[in-house]
Design an enzyme around this catalytic site. Sequence first.
Site, mmCIF file in Angstrom:
data_model
loop_
_atom_site.group_PDB
_atom_site.id
_atom_site.type_symbol
_atom_site.label_atom_id
_atom_site.label_comp_id
_atom_site.label_asym_id
_atom_site.label_seq_id
_atom_site.Cartn_x
_atom_site.Cartn_y
_atom_site.Cartn_z
ATOM 1 N N SER A 225 6.358 37.089 16.473
ATOM 2 C CA SER A 225 5.135 38.086 16.965
ATOM 3 C C SER A 225 4.168 37.389 16.563
ATOM 4 C CB SER A 225 5.452 39.484 16.162
ATOM 5 O OG SER A 225 4.459 40.070 16.805
ATOM 6 N N ARG B 228 -0.375 53.023 13.902
ATOM 7 C CA ARG B 228 0.852 52.553 13.429
ATOM 8 C C ARG B 228 1.949 53.397 14.383
ATOM 9 N NH1 ARG B 228 3.649 48.351 11.488
ATOM 10 N NH2 ARG B 228 5.385 48.633 10.257
ATOM 11 N N ASP C 294 12.687 43.490 24.475
ATOM 12 C CA ASP C 294 11.358 43.520 24.015
ATOM 13 C C ASP C 294 10.405 44.114 25.122
ATOM 14 O OD1 ASP C 294 8.617 43.281 22.834
ATOM 15 O OD2 ASP C 294 9.535 41.311 21.664
ATOM 16 N N HIS D 12 11.182 44.900 20.301
ATOM 17 C CA HIS D 12 10.362 43.618 19.632
ATOM 18 C C HIS D 12 10.871 43.596 18.160
ATOM 19 C CE1 HIS D 12 7.169 41.085 18.801
ATOM 20 N NE2 HIS D 12 6.620 41.867 17.833
ATOM 21 N N ASP D 13 11.185 44.667 17.496
ATOM 22 C CA ASP D 13 11.632 44.585 15.657
ATOM 23 C C ASP D 13 12.686 43.657 15.451
ATOM 24 O OD1 ASP D 13 9.349 45.722 14.824
ATOM 25 O OD2 ASP D 13 10.099 47.507 14.253
#
Lengths: 391, 391
Positions: free
Chosen positions: B160, B229, B328, B358-359
């Site tokens: 990332s 967030r 992602d 993505h994580d």
Amino acid sequence: MTAYPAAPLHPGIDGAPSGDGLLRIASIGPLALEAGGELPDVQLAFETWGRLDEDGSNAVLVQHALTGSSHVARGASEEEGWWDSLVGPGRTVDTDRYFVVSVNMVGGCYGSTGPASLAPDGQPWGSRFPFVTIRDSVRAEALLADRLGIDRWHSVLGGSMGGARALEWALMFPQRVARCAVIACTAASSAEQIAFAQAQLQALRLDPAYRGGDYYGGPHPDAGLGIARRIAHVTYRSEKELDARFGRAEQDGEQTLGAVLPADRGRYQVESYLDHQAEKLVDRFDANSYVILTEALMSHDAARGRGSLDGALGTATAEFFIAAVDSDRLYVPEQSRRLAAGLPGDVPVHLISSPVGHDAFLTQIHQLDGKLRAAFYPGAQPAVGFPPAAT
Amino acid sequence: MTAYPAAPLHPGIDGAPSGDGLLRIASIGPLALEAGGELPDVQLAFETWGRLDEDGSNAVLVQHALTGSSHVARGASEEEGWWDSLVGPGRTVDTDRYFVVSVNMVGGCYGSTGPASLAPDGQPWGSRFPFVTIRDSVRAEALLADRLGIDRWHSVLGGSMGGARALEWALMFPQRVARCAVIACTAASSAEQIAFAQAQLQALRLDPAYRGGDYYGGPHPDAGLGIARRIAHVTYRSEKELDARFGRAEQDGEQTLGAVLPADRGRYQVESYLDHQAEKLVDRFDANSYVILTEALMSHDAARGRGSLDGALGTATAEFFIAAVDSDRLYVPEQSRRLAAGLPGDVPVHLISSPVGHDAFLTQIHQLDGKLRAAFYPGAQPAVGFPPAAT
């Protein structure tokens, strides 16, 4: 925002062509709400196009999306409609043949009773405006249909949140809906739709000008509403489209690395674009209505109180037309397929092909012309040309 | 937030194993910044694992993501590392063989100079903290490498935003990077990444507690940071995963239609989940650092000042390892392919397969073990088991 006063049913309700696409207001009386509240005296603002047949068999209900309105098509108004390419004289939904009705949602800000309307105490509802679900809206619309003398719709069509109301019409009033088109919508709002909606509403409510919803005497929460719109707008488009249109380009005359403090820097084009989208919405939409309608959309669930989703969908008797946008990442085509699979019979899912994402249900609706004509409107002539749709 | 005082280079900098995974702080002096500002006296907080070889050939730099830290792996610390499965004794990046370094970004809140640090006037930088780009961070890291006696990295790895810094290392200091791994990252932040970042920063800045960044004496903008967030977290996951985990389920003991006013209703599980993600970040991260590092990430562009993107990438001399997560939607695999295509030679794009989004660059990094060993760390033993990664 203006508070909309009570008004009688417009006398031209017989569908005089001269009134096509002009706003009318009808009182439908009190409305008891699914979450427990009540609205004592509901006004519905609506538009019609064309004339209702003697036997009342040619009525078509077109349902608007979250920040949309009843202004589906031009008619006697000069103002562009959001589905002008689909609805109008000689269009697929031919207003020379059909009596088209579109109703502004309860809770909105286009003339129907909403948070900016006056409560019985003479003050705007503001923070006191109750939770209104999709089903509440549909029940209100059914009362209007009674007033209009429409026992049964030839067809109910809607895209996005309008699709949710179209679907609920078919499930709540199966006897009153012969055909139902659900475009770029799902049988129930998904976890991701709820997640993005939560962030939007939290940003809006964080605006100090929001004051819990009681801001009508002072500045409006434009910043908060604008952020909500920015988030929503990104989800209405596609990564590919944003990349192709804007990439990393800087806004003309601005430098993204042009200041020592990041807060002072110039903008990227995509930021300027989203600023513009936010400004446009803030100019035409009430923040409280955005909250109330977004909450309604989050509550959308065809299965609620009906056992399973398949059980709920299985009771539908209308003929269905289901469509999705292939690049839609908010109302993903898989959800339309899930909806179609639960409905009785073999219901295909038609695809609008576009790189744009969800918004193609507005801008590319003409792609469904042929299929909609074949399914619901046989004998209609192919549309010739179409104006660009307004979002 | 604590303001971190200047501190001398830790005496155990020779890489004593007893210090593995413990925070050290080095002064690197003033740092002139790309956007025109200057930080007069920069401290970098970093961690190391293992021992630097006599010839300095075994140094590996591991770069953290936006809200990550230098705590890549456990070492002498009991605290879980975010790439524990990849980095440690006997792991692919074997700390018995390699000297691993990880540095907290300038502008962050994990010990390096950031907005909560004291400016020369003895007050926190706050709103005065300057724009710091990815390249500024890399230049700071190069000064630290000088202090550590590392002329050339055996390899630089990052996921990332850490991938952005890894890539810039290879482009800014080609002589100093033998191998470079860029995982779930792009050659330049995309229009969509910028768009979602804009909404996040606007929500954060809208929080009245933010006070333009000068909030250290009072309440912190927890609500604004929490909304940022939430938006980010949704983009880090996938629609499918959110749907499978949460669907439309209500949070235990809460009723989503349980109140007359929508503001009083119970939550959906996915809302509760995002509330929890927001609370966790607010507890561990400074809002100003979130702004500064997000702005740095938006500025990421390998092409800036280097002519074209292909021209920039074509100058790289390191051996590259490029990987993406198949699901992602924020750092879409297509962007990794674009990056690989611009690099000299035939650079494959490895895929982590996961529905998570993505994580997975954190939670599923072990999927790359074999390929990373083969490419960069031959002779390493396959890892046996791995703990769950912390986000």
